[in-house]
Design a protein around this motif. Structure first.
Motif, mmCIF file in Angstrom:
data_model
loop_
_atom_site.group_PDB
_atom_site.id
_atom_site.type_symbol
_atom_site.label_atom_id
_atom_site.label_comp_id
_atom_site.label_asym_id
_atom_site.label_seq_id
_atom_site.Cartn_x
_atom_site.Cartn_y
_atom_site.Cartn_z
ATOM 1 N N UNK A 1 85.654 101.496 36.252
ATOM 2 C CA UNK A 1 86.955 101.764 36.874
ATOM 3 C C UNK A 1 87.669 100.457 37.210
ATOM 4 N N UNK A 2 86.936 99.522 37.813
ATOM 5 C CA UNK A 2 87.550 98.251 38.178
ATOM 6 C C UNK A 2 87.982 97.456 36.967
ATOM 7 N N UNK A 3 87.165 97.453 35.930
ATOM 8 C CA UNK A 3 87.503 96.724 34.718
ATOM 9 C C UNK A 3 88.774 97.282 34.086
ATOM 10 N N UNK B 1 92.392 95.358 33.774
ATOM 11 C CA UNK B 1 92.892 95.099 32.429
ATOM 12 C C UNK B 1 94.204 95.828 32.161
ATOM 13 N N UNK B 2 94.710 96.558 33.158
ATOM 14 C CA UNK B 2 95.985 97.236 32.995
ATOM 15 C C UNK B 2 95.919 98.536 32.211
ATOM 16 N N UNK B 3 94.707 99.036 31.962
ATOM 17 C CA UNK B 3 94.558 100.282 31.208
ATOM 18 C C UNK B 3 94.889 101.481 32.087
ATOM 19 N N UNK B 4 94.449 101.431 33.350
ATOM 20 C CA UNK B 4 94.711 102.508 34.294
ATOM 21 C C UNK B 4 95.304 101.918 35.571
ATOM 22 N N UNK C 1 93.393 87.076 38.969
ATOM 23 C CA UNK C 1 94.062 88.101 38.168
ATOM 24 C C UNK C 1 93.610 89.492 38.592
ATOM 25 N N UNK C 2 92.314 89.673 38.770
ATOM 26 C CA UNK C 2 91.787 90.975 39.159
ATOM 27 C C UNK C 2 92.326 91.390 40.530
ATOM 28 N N UNK C 3 92.339 90.452 41.471
ATOM 29 C CA UNK C 3 92.863 90.759 42.800
ATOM 30 C C UNK C 3 94.339 91.132 42.733
ATOM 31 N N UNK C 4 95.100 90.391 41.938
ATOM 32 C CA UNK C 4 96.528 90.672 41.807
ATOM 33 C C UNK C 4 96.768 92.047 41.192
#
Length: 273
Positions: free
Chosen positions: A55-57, A61-64, A223-226
């Motif tokens: 879910x986090x990945x 990655x902008x998929x969901x 990036x992940x946090x943003x």
């Protein structure tokens, strides 16, 4: 499920000579993430909380962008030489209307250090993908609260205590209360597990939170946090130059070298009281 730790024999050498004893090692196994039966990414991770990791990945990655974007997550059949399921392949079925990702088997297309894109291209890619900008988040956190977070994180690192070989990420409230802590051999996986947990809890975007990581702050982690709308990212070690650039562009507060009562505020210092 896979084991979090593995026992192996070791020869310990010290002032009293050599002696053999068992040692606990952090488990590391591959996880293949598939979307609609198509391989999307393979990451080396510590088994456990794999659905959160996926879910986090996909979020970062902008998929969901919401937990409702995933219909089903299930392990695929995969057995070892003894006929046991390895739980190392996870297939994600997206909800109706959610477009599948158009990428191959490659973790973090824009963000790995070896990807070959320039800094501007990487920044532009994140700008285009981010759904939840933390720039306008009015949260404030005190120096005292920040100073105490590493100790709280370490207290909750159960596997690190026995192996000494895992990274950790923790999500906190502005008053220092831990919402969730996850461990993994990969710092990016630990963050994905935390953000995946938050997505499943319906907490994304993560306004008014602090994300702490037990290592350096790379571009990938910022990036992940943003992507999850985290306004404050703190690390016990140093940030990279591109991490600082991205945090500044996204309006995030980036704290580095958080050790005891000292810390460096690289961006967004007005949030720290």
């Amino acid at each position: 499920m896979g084991r979090v730790t593995v026992r192996r024999p070791v020869v310990r050498v010290g002032p009293d000579g050599r002696r053999s004893r068992p040692d606990a090692l952090a488990a590391e196994e591959p996880l293949e993430i598939r979307v609609g039966g198509r391989a999307l990414a393979v990451t080396m991770r510590t088994p456990g909380h794999d659905v959160e990791l996926a879910h986090g990945f996909l979020l970062t990655e902008g998929v969901i962008g919401d937990r409702a974007d995933i219909a089903v997550a299930r392990y695929c059949d995969g057995v070892d030489d003894q006929g046991r399921n390895t739980y190392n392949v996870l297939d994600i079925a997206l909800a109706d209307g959610v477009p599948p990702p158009d990428v191959g088997v490659e973790r973090n297309f824009y963000t790995t250090s070896s990807c070959g894109v320039c800094g501007k291209a990487a920044l532009d890619a994140v700008r285009l993908k981010t759904r939840y900008s933390p720039a306008a988040d009015p949260v404030r956190v005190s120096v005292d609260v920040l100073a105490g977070l590493p100790d709280v994180l370490r207290e909750k690192q159960k596997v690190f205590g026995s192996t000494g070989g895992l990274h950790a990420a923790g999500l906190f409230t502005p008053d220092g209360r831990a919402l969730v802590v996850r461990e993994d051999v990969g710092r990016h996986n630990a963050v994905d597990k935390v953000l995946g947990w938050a997505l499943q809890q319906g907490l994304v975007p993560l306004a008014g939170t602090v994300l702490l990581v037990s290592g350096r702050a790379s571009f990938e982690l910022v990036q992940k946090a943003a992507m999850a709308g985290v306004p404050v990212l703190a690390a016990v070690s140093a940030p990279s130059s591109l991490a600082v650039e991205l945090a500044d562009e996204q309006g995030m507060t980036l704290v580095g070298f958080l050790r005891g009562e000292t810390m460096n505020l690289y961006t967004g210092d007005t949030r720290v009281e």
